[in-house]
Design an enzyme around this catalytic site. Structure first.
Site, PDB file in Angstrom:
ATOM      1  N   LYS A  26      -7.472  10.770 -57.450  1.00 33.69           N
ATOM      2  CA  LYS A  26      -8.486  11.072 -56.585  1.00 33.69           C
ATOM      3  C   LYS A  26      -7.803  12.343 -56.039  1.00 33.69           C
ATOM      4  CE  LYS A  26      -8.662   7.946 -53.407  1.00 33.69           C
ATOM      5  NZ  LYS A  26      -7.689   7.032 -52.851  1.00 33.69           N
ATOM      6  N   LYS A  39     -15.595   4.417 -57.719  1.00 36.53           N
ATOM      7  CA  LYS A  39     -15.332   4.571 -57.009  1.00 36.53           C
ATOM      8  C   LYS A  39     -16.687   4.621 -56.072  1.00 36.53           C
ATOM      9  CE  LYS A  39     -11.127   3.667 -55.062  1.00 36.53           C
ATOM     10  NZ  LYS A  39      -9.830   3.926 -54.684  1.00 36.53           N
TER      11      LYS A  39
HETATM   12  O1  G3H Z   1      -6.903   3.799 -52.944  1.00 35.67           O
HETATM   13  C1  G3H Z   1      -6.424   4.054 -52.594  1.00 35.67           C
HETATM   14  C2  G3H Z   1      -5.815   4.805 -51.102  1.00 35.67           C
HETATM   15  O2  G3H Z   1      -5.166   5.716 -52.329  1.00 35.67           O
HETATM   16  C3  G3H Z   1      -5.051   4.402 -50.425  1.00 35.67           C
HETATM   17  O3  G3H Z   1      -3.938   5.310 -49.822  1.00 35.67           O
HETATM   18  P1  G3H Z   1      -2.547   5.426 -49.075  1.00 35.67           P
HETATM   19  O4  G3H Z   1      -2.167   3.966 -49.393  1.00 35.67           O
HETATM   20  O5  G3H Z   1      -2.208   6.336 -48.894  1.00 35.67           O
HETATM   21  O6  G3H Z   1      -4.090   4.672 -48.398  1.00 35.67           O
END
Ligand code: G3H
Length: 356
Positions: free
Chosen positions: A29, A85
């Site tokens: 991502k 996702k």
């Molecule tokens: O898919 C999981 C997320 O990337 C979690 O990101 P975060 O820990 O910064 O909320």
């Protein structure tokens, strides 16, 4: 199945850092583009080539409108990932239904993960529709990356119900949302299929690069080492005077009303690492507070003995704890506090085999 560690990465170098330091699922991502910011498809292709099948790769389909055609084309562009996702963020039931119907056409060829957001409310009822549309899994994350953690939006009892509902529907289930290292031992007992991280893998904000040491630290927490501890000092981890209103008592007058109960617990924990080690080496007092909250949330219980025994068994189910003292006191019966104190050890008949 043991809970796995999903690490969100933005490029090939980060993917290799995650892979080399204990991540089980590589999630692609662009963190600067929000909770579901998509990396470009070239970055995804580079990461798939670098990971080369050693671990599953998931790809985020982007922060999208719920327009069925844009959802479908974003999924199709990432079909080479092991999972795709898709954020399902809408209060509009018709829009959601249309999106699910369109995505169902992809669910045979692509393993889809529906991402729901705890800061928009947790509705385990949605899981039936997600399973019926052929999704492989579901994940609960936070939409707003504003420092509040998943646990700030939903208590552990709600998260536990969500995981159980997903399991009943055979949905691969993940939890994420600004999770930090101390959250891990609290979430592991829920037995989600994976816990997801981005911010906790960096030395700064979630948009900064990930650090090998931080990835390894989270991996050590998600995959705790059980086993014997060399003889040495025993720490006493405690909570003291933790007062809750709850429904308790065997008398008729104690039904349908709440009274104050004071909990004090001391766990005996042999020291695993000289000097205290890191989070992976300690038993957190949070776990004792969580155990109390779970009992209080359950509804009427007749006897303080029942509560004390259950707390002792829960705390001794963690293999790091060798003994525990539990005191439960009713505070509203009259001039005196009244209750019970018990001490139990691992291996006592009350307290079955250690589970983790
Ligand atoms: O898919 C999981 C997320 O990337 C979690 O990101 P975060 O820990 O910064 O909320």
């Amino acid at each position: 199945m043991a809970t796995k560690f999903l690490a969100s990465v933005r490029n090939r170098a980060e993917a290799l850092t995650a892979l080399d330091n204990g991540a089980d699922i590589i999630d692609v991502k662009e963190p600067d583009a929000g909770a579901l910011g998509a990396a470009d498809t070239q970055s995804l292709a580079d990461i798939l080539a670098a990971v080369a099948g050693r671990k599953p790769v998931s790809a985020v389909a982007g922060t999208l409108s719920m327009a069925p055609e844009s959802l479908a084309s974003a999924v199709a562009a990432r079909r080479h990932a092991d999972f795709v996702k898709v954020g399902l963020s809408t209060p509009d039931a018709v829009q959601l239904g249309n999106a699910l119907e369109r995505l169902a056409a992809h669910a045979g060829a692509t393993r889809l993960i529906a991402v729901l957001f705890a800061d928009e409310g947790v509705d385990p009822g949605l899981l039936d529709r997600i399973a019926a549309a052929g999704f492989a899994g579901v994940m609960l994350d936070t939409a707003r990356k504003d420092g509040r953690r998943l646990i700030d939006h939903a208590p552990l009892s709600t998260l536990s119900a969500f995981v159980d509902a997903a399991r009943r529907l055979d949905l691969f289930c993940g939890l994420a949302g600004a999770l930090e290292a101390p959250d891990v031992p609290r979430l592991l007992p829920l037995r989600a299929d994976y816990l997801g991280f981005r911010g906790a893998l960096t030395d700064g904000g979630r948009g900064d690069g990930i650090s090998a040491a931080r990835v390894a630290g989270i991996a050590a927490l998600v995959h705790p080492q059980a086993g014997p501890v060399a003889p040495g000092p025993v720490d006493r981890v405690f909570i003291r005077d933790f007062v809750h209103d709850m429904e308790i008592g065997a008398y008729g007058f104690e039904r349908g009303r709440r009274q104050r109960v004071r909990f004090s617990i001391e766990a005996e924990v042999p020291r695993r690492a000289a000097g205290g080690g890191g989070m992976a080496d300690i038993y957190s007092y949070d776990l004792m507070m969580d155990a109390v909250r779970a009992i209080v949330a359950r509804g009427h219980i007749d006897l303080v003995e029942t509560i004390a025994e259950e707390l002792a068994a829960t705390i001794l189910a963690d293999s790091r704890v060798t003994g525990v003292t539990v005191r439960v006191e009713k505070l509203d019966l009259g001039p005196a506090a009244a209750g019970i104190e018990i001490r139990r050890e691992a291996g006592d008949s009350c307290c079955g085999a250690a589970s983790n």
